[in-house]
Enzyme design. Structure first.
Site, PDB file in Angstrom:
ATOM      1  N   ARG A 275       0.822  -1.207   0.000  1.00  0.00           N
ATOM      2  CA  ARG A 275       0.000   0.000   0.000  1.00  0.00           C
ATOM      3  C   ARG A 275       0.857   1.259   0.000  1.00  0.00           C
ATOM      4  O   ARG A 275       0.516   2.262  -0.627  1.00  0.00           O
ATOM      5  CB  ARG A 275      -0.944  -0.007   1.199  1.00  0.00           C
ATOM      6  CG  ARG A 275      -1.879   1.198   1.208  1.00  0.00           C
ATOM      7  CD  ARG A 275      -2.919   1.137   2.304  1.00  0.00           C
ATOM      8  NE  ARG A 275      -3.975   0.193   1.958  1.00  0.00           N
ATOM      9  CZ  ARG A 275      -4.224  -0.920   2.633  1.00  0.00           C
ATOM     10  NH1 ARG A 275      -3.477  -1.228   3.671  1.00  0.00           N
ATOM     11  NH2 ARG A 275      -5.190  -1.732   2.262  1.00  0.00           N
ATOM     12  N   ALA A 276       1.996   1.220   0.687  1.00  0.00           N
ATOM     13  CA  ALA A 276       2.864   2.393   0.738  1.00  0.00           C
ATOM     14  C   ALA A 276       3.367   2.775  -0.651  1.00  0.00           C
ATOM     15  O   ALA A 276       3.431   3.961  -1.002  1.00  0.00           O
ATOM     16  CB  ALA A 276       4.039   2.140   1.680  1.00  0.00           C
TER      17      ALA A 276
END
Length: 679
Positions: A275-276
């Site tokens: 997700r980062a």
């Protein structure tokens, strides 16, 4: 309707304004979490953002804000025919910390659904926030069942309401913005990761800037409408820039060199999952669009990392958020390419986001960091004289104190639970009647029906069908027939750690083991969603304590940095802890307390210190407070004072070895209340 404080009139807080504006340009970034001390314009800036958001087109009469260009086929108000639509301002919906589940997701009329087969649904806050902003002030204090619902909606972009086979679904895509004061407790990792960006804010220490803050606030309070009118041109300019950036966003090119820098940065800081990487890519693209460019540059990647990674690189609750900027620069330089998308030509060192006015809305600047890289384990202690994990210098040592001892490595502890059946906030420690859990029975509903017990409802209605004139296949159900399901789950408790840091505990090897045990218990309480306080006595670190709720970084640093030594005012420590519990019971009577005393039981200072400590312990027994004593006594000569103290508390005693979950003696040790003492 009150006039909001203008967004462009907020003094300073460049990183906060930039993060909010980037989400206005690209809602796909994923929202903003604003962390900071009280009185730093967190809520003011968030509420002011809604006035800058472009208007949205919605299907006329739709309660769920369907887009007329692509209406939701599953909309409860649908199907929608092509035609009438209206344009309205983007909504900002505030979620109160104490909201109910039905207020958040909406309420389904179970009685009409059973008797008439009609899905009578009243939309909740998630429906109101669709295609707008959902703002949660004090998000770290939000109840866990509401956090779970937010996680589901944020992950799926939809809200589901299901009651015994009857379900309603509607779209729920919103910009999630949360504000919190870390001193009041940390946020669950699952929800923390859902926020695309995070910003640390603090009050300025510059007198001129503080003067300007006061001047503008007083002017606004005297004449809100006139003050807003003076900033109308600036507001219009920022609103137009957001619209232009949104139009430019699809044309922004994210080249392979920038993607490599994003991937390398996330790998270098060992963030979990992917997700980062995705959030960094979207943020860098939004930064380029905000600057009026169609190419993502290296400084966009750097700024995106500073906004998207600090809250994702924490390895445990005791780590303070932050990013090592030197390490970030080295990674970007190592993986920087020669592609024009990664060059720095045409950019300004003074204005990395391209804003011509560094002090204006969305001006550059880096989020304030604590300077730590967070790679050390929770129990590590910095060298003498360095700041602790929460950024504060260690307390000065008093007379007779030893220098701080490094804590042993934390371990998984046994479950210490409160006996009986409680009714406190949902958690993972003790048995309780909760809204979620296994069904144990049924009862008549008190107020609105929330969890239907279908079998009990049918059983109550069945004997009356002939008298009610039933003629068809349907069941004739009346209000008196409905039964509420009673459920049993787990609750979070108020866990107060009372820790002995006196001279009798000061042997370095033993103090290291004691600190490791306290850190392990703190981590266990965090994972079980308890409300926690830490109150040490003996040594200068006892001053003040940490009242519930606690800050993870603050409590971890207090344990790691606390010097030991001095006398053992055991009675005073217990009396102070009893006073803390009295206050907390007034605040939340439903949350049951658990007192964990970490001591060898020895007491010094004043006449008859042991007898005085035992008298203080009997106060907890009289109030039926569940307790456990972690016996830290060591050596060939043992006095057994910790066991005597546990008896006076009405609880039980465990040794440091027995506290480990993998110890041979027993699997789970429940804390016994006064019933054990009476037996």
């Amino acid at each position: 309707m009150s006039t909001p404080f203008p967004f462009t009139a907020v003094v300073g807080q460049d990183d906060l304004r930039l993060a909010l504006l980037l989400n206005a340009v690209s809602p796909a970034v994923g929202g903003v979490l604003v962390r900071g001390e009280k009185g730093t314009a967190k809520s003011t800036a968030v509420r002011a953002l809604s006035a800058l958001m472009p208007g949205v087109d919605v299907v006329a009469g739709c309660r769920f804000s369907c887009d007329p260009a692509g209406p939701d086929p599953a909309c409860p108000d649908g199907p929608h025919e092509p035609g009438a639509f209206e344009t309205r301002p983007a909504r900002m919906v505030e979620l109160p910390v104490g909201a109910s589940e039905d207020r958040l997701v909406g309420a389904l009329d179970i009685e009409r659904a059973l008797a008439e087969g009609v899905k009578a649904f009243e939309p909740g806050l998630l429906a109101d926030a669709h295609r707008g902003i959902l703002y949660v002030d004090e998000v770290n204090l939000l109840h866990d069942h509401l956090v779970d619902l937010l996680l589901d909606a944020a992950a799926m972009g939809a809200s589901y309401v299901e009651r015994e086979g009857v379900s309603v679904r509607h779209a729920a895509r919103f910009l999630l913005v949360g504000t919190m004061n870390p001193e009041e407790g940390e946020l669950r990792p699952q929800l923390l990761d859902r926020f695309g960006l995070t910003v640390e804010v603090a009050a300025s220490r510059e007198p001129d800037q503080r003067v300007e803050v006061v001047r503008r606030r007083l002017a606004y309070d005297d004449d809100p409408t006139g003050f807003a009118a003076r900033w109308a041109d600036e507001e219009s300019a920022v609103r137009a820039r957001i619209v232009a950036a949104r139009q430019l966003l699809p044309s922004v090119r994210l080249g392979d060199p920038a993607l490599r820098q994003i991937a390398a940065t996330c790998a270098a800081f060992e963030v979990d999952g992917m997700r980062a990487d995705i959030v960094m890519a979207r943020t860098a693209t939004a930064l380029a669009a905000w600057a009026g460019r169609t190419e993502v540059l290296a400084e966009d990647v750097r700024q995106a990392a500073l906004l998207a990674l600090p809250h994702r690189r924490r390895r445990n609750p005791f780590d303070a958020p932050g990013l090592d900027e030197d390490k970030l620069d080295e990674t970007l330089e190592e993986f920087g390419g020669s592609d024009e998308g990664s060059s720095e030509e045409g950019s300004s060192d003074d204005d990395p986001d391209g804003d011509p006015d560094p002090d204006g809305p969305g001006g550059g600047g880096q989020p304030p960091q604590d300077g730590s890289d967070g790679d050390s384990p929770a129990g590590d202690v910095p060298a003498q004289g360095e700041p602790s994990d929460d950024g504060r210098a260690p307390a000065a040592q008093g007379a007779g104190e030893q220098s701080p001892v490094r804590a042993a490595e934390p371990f998984r502890t046994k479950v210490l639970s409160v006996p009986g059946l409680g009714e406190g906030a949902a958690g993972r420690r003790s048995r309780a009647r909760t809204e979620h859990g296994r069904t144990t029975g049924s009862r008549r509903p008190r107020g609105a029906l929330t969890k239907l017990h279908l079998a009990a409802t049918v059983q109550a209605a069945a004997p009356h069908q002939r008298a009610r004139g039933r003629s068809g296949r349907g069941l004739v159900v009346r209000r008196d027939d409905l039964r509420q399901a009673t459920r049993e789950g787990r609750e979070g408790n108020l866990v107060l750690f009372v820790v002995d840091a006196s001279g009798s505990m000061a042997a370095r090897q033993r103090m290291s083991a004691v600190k490791g045990a306290v850190l392990s218990l703190l981590l266990d309480a965090y994972q079980r969603r308890d409300k926690v306080g830490l109150w040490p006595w003996g040594g200068s670190w006892a001053e003040g304590g940490l009242r519930p709720p606690w800050s993870g970084a603050g409590a971890g640093a207090r344990v790691a940095w606390g010097p030991s030594g001095g006398r053992t005012p055991l009675a005073a420590g217990l009396l102070r802890a009893h006073d803390v519990l009295r206050v907390e019971r007034l605040r939340d009577a439903a949350r049951r307390p658990l007192v964990v005393v970490v001591t060898d039981g020895r007491a010094t200072g004043g006449p008859e210190p042991v007898a005085l400590a035992e008298r203080a312990a009997r106060l907890f027994a009289a109030d039926q407070v569940a307790s456990v004593v972690v016996d830290c006594e060591a050596g060939p000569v043992r006095l057994g004072l910790a066991g005597r103290l546990a008896g006076e508390l009405g609880g039980t005693a465990v040794t440091l070895d027995e506290l480990r979950a993998d110890a041979i003696a027993g699997l789970v040790r429940d804390v016994q209340g006064t019933s054990r003492r009476a037996a």
